[in-house]
Design an enzyme around this catalytic site. Structure first.
Site, PDB file in Angstrom:
ATOM      1  N   ASP A 286      40.561  -9.585  21.332  1.00  0.00           N
ATOM      2  CA  ASP A 286      39.238  -9.484  21.950  1.00  0.00           C
ATOM      3  C   ASP A 286      38.763  -8.038  22.014  1.00  0.00           C
ATOM      4  O   ASP A 286      39.559  -7.097  21.989  1.00  0.00           O
ATOM      5  CB  ASP A 286      39.237 -10.097  23.354  1.00  0.00           C
TER       6      ASP A 286
ATOM      7  N   GLU B 213      42.607 -10.783  26.325  1.00  0.00           N
ATOM      8  CA  GLU B 213      43.553  -9.972  27.096  1.00  0.00           C
ATOM      9  C   GLU B 213      42.841  -9.076  28.097  1.00  0.00           C
ATOM     10  O   GLU B 213      43.387  -8.763  29.156  1.00  0.00           O
ATOM     11  CB  GLU B 213      44.395  -9.114  26.140  1.00  0.00           C
TER      12      GLU B 213
END
Length: 388
Positions: free
Chosen positions: A80, A138
């Site tokens: 991400d 995350e």
């Protein structure tokens, strides 16, 4: 065999750079990484490695069964991006307005996809099973690790390893620690409800800016005056928002910050002390408040034996100038959840660029792309060390 795999990494380096730069141009925010997840899934489809998509959200998990007996080992990478505008003056700058890979997750993804490609080429001599975990989200708690783990992806896994390309550390250095490695990372929000009014008539108000300023000073004394000096904890204020006019005292103020700890007993003590100080400070000014404390990721606690294996594995990589055990970092990572379930270790791969240090989560963040080779080789070496 290990040297052959290392040579393959070297030969794939240009491809790794191209892949990383492509991913860098098209980052996606946590929980919205649909195109990135599809890119990863298509990679495994082309390689004809069995995979699952939409694991615990946008996660992708692939499994390669080697031709030699051995352990089932998971390798994890996150994918991400962050809500930051990319300010680098490079051709591969983010094309997504207000979103960028400012923490190296594009490099993590590239590293793991490249390992998978090379392991597939050498499938018949690869020991055991390799589970490639591509984790979404995350950066934002509650994160992607826990929902992925809850689907059962670690049920058959015996060991788990992961790395973070780390620009705080020089290129050529690999770092880890036995036991505590990264901290529990929590967030808190305090809203102070006062009474606003005219800036020239402050005695008719309950000034939340003054109250908040006093509160911030009081909260800092938890660490400096309530904890044993040998205890490890951080309490930092990140935002203080109040008002929108220079001559108006606002009705309220909002303070946000983070607490970092390794010891859950210490975490509970700090929360209790915060409650007491917030209540006492606000009541002394006849103001009310709302305190919201959100526990984030638990501490990353490496298993000692596997942390030692990482050092041994890194020492097999010619580009590694130093492999060392270091003091814990107060940064956080949801890799913690994997290590709560299975033995393993997390490590930093030094990725500091040659012409200066750019911190993580910075608009001009970048890393030395050669570090991807070290990360890949160290993870490959760790797989072989674990199977000795």
């Amino acid at each position: 065999m290990l040297n052959n795999l290392f040579i393959e990494i070297d030969q794939h380096y240009d491809e790794m750079v191209n892949m990383r730069r492509y991913l860098h141009q098209y980052p996606e925010l946590s929980f919205y990484e649909y195109k990135t997840a599809a890119f990863i899934a298509e990679h495994y489809q082309r390689l004809e490695i069995p995979y699952q998509a939409n694991v615990g959200g946008n996660g992708v998990v692939a499994t390669l069964t080697g031709g030699k007996p051995g352990k089932t080992i998971a390798l994890r990478a996150d994918f991400d991006g962050l809500p930051i505008q990319d300010e680098k003056k490079v051709e591969y700058r983010s094309k997504s307005q207000g979103v960028m890979h400012a923490c190296g997750h594009d490099g993590h993804t590239t590293t793991l996809l490249t390992i998978a490609k090379i392991f597939k080429q050498y499938k018949e001599v690869i020991p055991g099973k390799i589970v490639f975990i591509h984790q979404h989200a995350e950066e934002v708690a509650p994160g992607g690790a826990k929902p992925m783990i809850d689907t059962g992806i670690l049920d058959e896994v015996e060991l788990v390893f992961g790395t973070h390309l780390w620009t705080n550390t020089p290129y050529g250095v690999v770092q880890t620690a036995p036991g505590n490695f990264m901290a529990a990372a929590d967030k808190f929000t305090i809203k102070i409800n006062g009474t606003g009014g005219h800036g020239g008539i402050p005695h008719q108000t309950k000034d939340p800016i003054v109250i908040g300023s006093q509160l911030i000073a009081n909260l800092q004394q938890i660490i400096s005056r309530k904890l044993d000096p040998l205890a490890t904890a951080v309490l930092s204020i990140g935002t203080f928002h109040a008002g929108n006019a220079y001559n108006v005292i606002p009705d309220s103020a909002i303070i946000e910050g983070t607490v970092r700890t390794f010891d859950l007993k210490l975490q509970r003590f700090i929360i209790s002390e915060m409650e007491r100080i917030i209540k006492g400070t606000c009541h002394s000014y006849d103001a009310s408040y709302h305190f919201d404390y959100q526990k984030g990721y638990p501490p990353v606690v490496n298993h000692k034996e596997q942390a030692a294996w990482i050092i041994e594995a890194a020492q097999q990589v010619s580009e590694v100038k130093k492999a060392e055990m270091v003091e814990p970092s107060m940064t956080g990572e949801d890799f913690a959840y994997y290590l709560e379930r299975k033995p393993g270790a997390f490590f930093f791969t030094g990725a500091q660029i040659e012409d200066g240090f750019i911190p993580h989560h910075h608009p001009r963040f970048d890393f030395d792309e050669r570090a991807m080779k070290i990360a890949a080789k160290t993870l490959i070496s760790a797989v072989y060390r674990a199977n000795q």
